[in-house]
Enzyme design. Structure first.
Site, PDB file in Angstrom:
ATOM      1  N   PRO A  52      78.649  40.844  77.711  1.00  0.00           N
ATOM      2  CA  PRO A  52      77.595  41.138  78.640  1.00  0.00           C
ATOM      3  C   PRO A  52      76.259  41.001  78.273  1.00  0.00           C
ATOM      4  O   PRO A  52      75.873  41.189  76.867  1.00  0.00           O
ATOM      5  CB  PRO A  52      78.060  42.718  78.831  1.00  0.00           C
ATOM      6  CG  PRO A  52      78.882  43.293  77.788  1.00  0.00           C
ATOM      7  CD  PRO A  52      79.600  42.056  77.366  1.00  0.00           C
TER       8      PRO A  52
ATOM      9  N   ARG B 268      66.080  37.355  76.724  1.00  0.00           N
ATOM     10  CA  ARG B 268      66.633  38.918  76.308  1.00  0.00           C
ATOM     11  C   ARG B 268      65.937  39.288  74.949  1.00  0.00           C
ATOM     12  O   ARG B 268      66.606  38.534  73.971  1.00  0.00           O
ATOM     13  CB  ARG B 268      67.970  39.078  76.314  1.00  0.00           C
ATOM     14  CG  ARG B 268      68.675  40.392  75.904  1.00  0.00           C
ATOM     15  CD  ARG B 268      69.976  40.316  75.501  1.00  0.00           C
ATOM     16  NE  ARG B 268      70.735  41.353  75.151  1.00  0.00           N
ATOM     17  CZ  ARG B 268      71.756  41.600  74.611  1.00  0.00           C
ATOM     18  NH1 ARG B 268      72.403  40.658  74.454  1.00  0.00           N
ATOM     19  NH2 ARG B 268      72.328  42.897  74.263  1.00  0.00           N
TER      20      ARG B 268
ATOM     21  N   TYR C   6      67.332  38.023  69.341  1.00  0.00           N
ATOM     22  CA  TYR C   6      68.297  37.129  69.896  1.00  0.00           C
ATOM     23  C   TYR C   6      67.756  35.914  69.724  1.00  0.00           C
ATOM     24  O   TYR C   6      68.598  34.900  70.164  1.00  0.00           O
ATOM     25  CB  TYR C   6      68.891  37.716  70.999  1.00  0.00           C
ATOM     26  CG  TYR C   6      69.498  38.889  71.044  1.00  0.00           C
ATOM     27  CD1 TYR C   6      70.782  39.154  70.189  1.00  0.00           C
ATOM     28  CD2 TYR C   6      69.263  39.998  71.828  1.00  0.00           C
ATOM     29  CE1 TYR C   6      71.590  40.283  70.377  1.00  0.00           C
ATOM     30  CE2 TYR C   6      69.838  41.277  71.871  1.00  0.00           C
ATOM     31  CZ  TYR C   6      70.988  41.622  70.827  1.00  0.00           C
ATOM     32  OH  TYR C   6      71.534  42.401  70.761  1.00  0.00           O
TER      33      TYR C   6
ATOM     34  N   ALA D 154      78.006  43.963  73.495  1.00  0.00           N
ATOM     35  CA  ALA D 154      78.324  45.521  73.686  1.00  0.00           C
ATOM     36  C   ALA D 154      79.674  46.152  73.187  1.00  0.00           C
ATOM     37  O   ALA D 154      80.141  47.159  72.808  1.00  0.00           O
ATOM     38  CB  ALA D 154      77.416  46.467  74.590  1.00  0.00           C
TER      39      ALA D 154
ATOM     40  N   ASP E 213      92.793  44.828  71.770  1.00  0.00           N
ATOM     41  CA  ASP E 213      94.316  44.483  72.029  1.00  0.00           C
ATOM     42  C   ASP E 213      94.626  43.303  72.593  1.00  0.00           C
ATOM     43  O   ASP E 213      95.553  42.767  72.329  1.00  0.00           O
ATOM     44  CB  ASP E 213      94.614  45.733  72.961  1.00  0.00           C
ATOM     45  CG  ASP E 213      94.961  47.148  72.470  1.00  0.00           C
ATOM     46  OD1 ASP E 213      95.043  47.265  71.126  1.00  0.00           O
ATOM     47  OD2 ASP E 213      95.058  47.879  73.409  1.00  0.00           O
TER      48      ASP E 213
ATOM     49  N   GLU F  57      84.928  36.288  65.739  1.00  0.00           N
ATOM     50  CA  GLU F  57      83.867  36.930  66.265  1.00  0.00           C
ATOM     51  C   GLU F  57      82.637  36.625  65.709  1.00  0.00           C
ATOM     52  O   GLU F  57      82.340  36.450  64.515  1.00  0.00           O
ATOM     53  CB  GLU F  57      84.482  38.528  65.800  1.00  0.00           C
ATOM     54  CG  GLU F  57      83.485  39.466  66.120  1.00  0.00           C
ATOM     55  CD  GLU F  57      83.555  40.851  65.503  1.00  0.00           C
ATOM     56  OE1 GLU F  57      84.529  40.820  64.615  1.00  0.00           O
ATOM     57  OE2 GLU F  57      82.855  41.851  65.668  1.00  0.00           O
TER      58      GLU F  57
ATOM     59  N   HIS G 176      78.278  37.409  66.304  1.00  0.00           N
ATOM     60  CA  HIS G 176      77.165  37.952  66.717  1.00  0.00           C
ATOM     61  C   HIS G 176      76.034  37.156  66.420  1.00  0.00           C
ATOM     62  O   HIS G 176      75.927  36.777  65.138  1.00  0.00           O
ATOM     63  CB  HIS G 176      77.279  39.380  66.108  1.00  0.00           C
ATOM     64  CG  HIS G 176      78.470  40.048  66.596  1.00  0.00           C
ATOM     65  ND1 HIS G 176      78.450  40.556  67.938  1.00  0.00           N
ATOM     66  CD2 HIS G 176      79.464  40.466  65.814  1.00  0.00           C
ATOM     67  CE1 HIS G 176      79.809  41.370  67.921  1.00  0.00           C
ATOM     68  NE2 HIS G 176      80.468  41.210  66.805  1.00  0.00           N
TER      69      HIS G 176
ATOM     70  N   ARG H 202      71.475  47.145  61.990  1.00  0.00           N
ATOM     71  CA  ARG H 202      70.977  47.641  63.494  1.00  0.00           C
ATOM     72  C   ARG H 202      71.441  49.021  63.331  1.00  0.00           C
ATOM     73  O   ARG H 202      71.854  49.793  62.372  1.00  0.00           O
ATOM     74  CB  ARG H 202      71.137  46.697  64.338  1.00  0.00           C
ATOM     75  CG  ARG H 202      70.628  45.309  64.437  1.00  0.00           C
ATOM     76  CD  ARG H 202      70.972  44.498  65.621  1.00  0.00           C
ATOM     77  NE  ARG H 202      70.329  44.870  66.672  1.00  0.00           N
ATOM     78  CZ  ARG H 202      70.489  44.464  67.833  1.00  0.00           C
ATOM     79  NH1 ARG H 202      71.454  43.753  68.138  1.00  0.00           N
ATOM     80  NH2 ARG H 202      70.120  45.146  69.175  1.00  0.00           N
TER      81      ARG H 202
HETATM   82  C1  DQA Z   1      75.491  41.113  69.910  1.00  0.00           C
HETATM   83  C2  DQA Z   1      75.434  42.394  69.260  1.00  0.00           C
HETATM   84  C3  DQA Z   1      75.531  43.636  70.019  1.00  0.00           C
HETATM   85  O1  DQA Z   1      75.739  44.794  69.323  1.00  0.00           O
HETATM   86  C4  DQA Z   1      75.103  43.845  71.320  1.00  0.00           C
HETATM   87  O2  DQA Z   1      75.510  44.977  72.167  1.00  0.00           O
HETATM   88  C5  DQA Z   1      74.916  42.452  71.993  1.00  0.00           C
HETATM   89  C6  DQA Z   1      74.908  41.194  71.235  1.00  0.00           C
HETATM   90  C7  DQA Z   1      74.977  39.913  69.073  1.00  0.00           C
HETATM   91  O3  DQA Z   1      75.428  38.727  69.563  1.00  0.00           O
HETATM   92  O4  DQA Z   1      74.418  39.954  68.278  1.00  0.00           O
HETATM   93  O5  DQA Z   1      74.755  42.379  73.294  1.00  0.00           O
HETATM   94  O6  DQA Z   1      77.066  40.750  69.971  1.00  0.00           O
END
Ligand code: DQA
Length: 141
Positions: free
Chosen positions: A9, A17, A22, A74, A84, A95, A97, A104
């Protein structure tokens, strides 16, 4: 080689954003660069703001992709269902980010994904996605 990228999301708003956190590049422009740089890779991109759609995408692409790069956004911090799903599928998941979630708010330090993923990249901006691609390529060779 097929690599899937799944974004959760609000990542459709990358570039607009909170650019201080970001960055100012949109994901579509970044994906175009990635496709040009890795012309031999078949990329499948999926973004959704809906948790169940992300689970559906993991189940589908988990049968097809050699590797999945997942930024659950999020839902990282809340979704047992996404954790899961990663455990249930065949494809390895990295993963990613964009921001350094560990620097943070405390709630961002919790991940339902990390323990099920091959590894986690956080805080390196969009470069994190590219590093994940490099990892999958290195494992395939
Ligand atoms: C995120 C970090 C998450 O905490 C946040 O809710 C996001 C983006 C990131 O790419 O830094 O929406 O996954």
């Amino acid at each position: 080689m097929k690599i899937a990228i799944i974004n959760g999301p609000n990542l459709n708003l990358l570039g607009r954003r909170e650019p201080g956190i970001y960055g100012s590049k949109g994901f579509d422009a970044f994906l175009d660069e990635l496709k040009a740089k890795y012309a031999n890779i078949s990329f499948e991109y999926f973004q959704s703001n809906i948790e169940g759609e992300l689970v559906d995408a993991l189940q589908k692409l988990g049968k097809e992709a050699d590797g999945i790069i997942l930024n659950p956004a999020a839902y990282t911090h809340t979704s047992v269902a996404i954790g899961d799903a990663i455990a249930a599928i065949d494809s390895p998941v990295i993963e990613v980010h964009v921001s350094n979630v560990h620097a943070r708010e405390d709630f961002r330090k919790i991940s339902h994904v990390s323990a099920k993923a091959v590894g986690t990249i956080a805080g390196l901006g969009l470069t994190g996605y590219q590093l994940a691609v490099d990892y999958f390529i290195s494992k395939k060779m």
